[in-house]
Write a protein that holds these residues in place. Structure first.
Motif, PDB file in Angstrom:
ATOM      1  N   LYS A 170     134.066 131.079  56.340  1.00 43.60           N
ATOM      2  CA  LYS A 170     134.844 129.871  56.639  1.00 43.60           C
ATOM      3  C   LYS A 170     134.093 128.910  57.556  1.00 43.60           C
ATOM      4  N   PRO A 186     129.145 125.560  56.147  1.00 46.32           N
ATOM      5  CA  PRO A 186     129.346 124.420  55.242  1.00 46.32           C
ATOM      6  C   PRO A 186     128.637 124.656  53.902  1.00 46.32           C
ATOM      7  N   THR A 187     129.362 124.489  52.810  1.00 45.62           N
ATOM      8  CA  THR A 187     128.774 124.576  51.467  1.00 45.62           C
ATOM      9  C   THR A 187     129.428 123.533  50.579  1.00 45.62           C
ATOM     10  N   LEU A 188     128.743 123.193  49.509  1.00 42.91           N
ATOM     11  CA  LEU A 188     129.313 122.294  48.507  1.00 42.91           C
ATOM     12  C   LEU A 188     129.370 123.048  47.187  1.00 42.91           C
ATOM     13  N   PRO A 239     133.218 123.488  48.956  1.00 41.13           N
ATOM     14  CA  PRO A 239     133.642 124.316  50.105  1.00 41.13           C
ATOM     15  C   PRO A 239     134.214 125.683  49.717  1.00 41.13           C
ATOM     16  N   ASP A 240     134.779 125.786  48.529  1.00 40.28           N
ATOM     17  CA  ASP A 240     135.390 127.055  48.132  1.00 40.28           C
ATOM     18  C   ASP A 240     134.465 127.900  47.250  1.00 40.28           C
ATOM     19  N   LYS A 241     133.176 127.596  47.275  1.00 39.35           N
ATOM     20  CA  LYS A 241     132.210 128.327  46.452  1.00 39.35           C
ATOM     21  C   LYS A 241     132.164 129.795  46.867  1.00 39.35           C
TER      22      LYS A 241
END
Length: 135
Positions: A102, A105-107, A109-111
């Motif tokens: 949580k 940071p990823t793109l 966000p729910d990956k």
């Protein structure tokens, strides 16, 4: 049938005829001989529980530490308790990964990320934050 000096001394022993693999004859001699080593041998004049039971099932104080541990771990109660502890440990482990995920940071966000990907991304993110603080 030839008897060794030890066997000759025990020839009047009632169980010696049953435990001697040669007296059983044939191909079953090895199988039956090995099975009789595992079962308690009853004495003709012994107590009602079997005379040589102590030789085959030694008193718990005579067992090695490893044998005591092995016997304790063989019980259903121990296995059940161990499985419960392991389940709780794995759930806590997975919860810690979810909390760490949580914060990263990823793109998008729910990956969905594997545990190793979460750890590698956390290392990169911490390095990035250290770099930002140093500038």
């Amino acid at each position: 049938m030839m008897l060794s000096p030890d066997q000759a001394a025990d020839s009047d022993h009632p169980s010696s005829a049953h435990s001697d693999p040669e007296s059983l004859g044939g191909a079953d001699a090895k199988v039956l001989g090995s099975v009789s080593d595992l079962e308690p041998v009853e004495e003709a004049e012994g107590d009602s529980k079997g005379g040589s039971r102590a030789a085959l099932y030694p008193h718990p104080q005579q067992l090695s530490r490893e044998e005591k541990r092995r016997r304790r771990r063989a019980t259903a109660k121990y296995r059940s308790a161990h499985a419960t502890r392991e389940r709780i440990r794995v759930e806590a482990f997975n919860l810690a990964f979810a909390e760490l995920r949580k914060l990263l940071p990823t793109l998008p966000p729910d990956k969905k990320l594997s545990k190793i990907e979460i750890l590698r991304l956390a290392i990169c993110y911490i390095s990035y934050l250290n770099h930002v603080l140093d500038v």
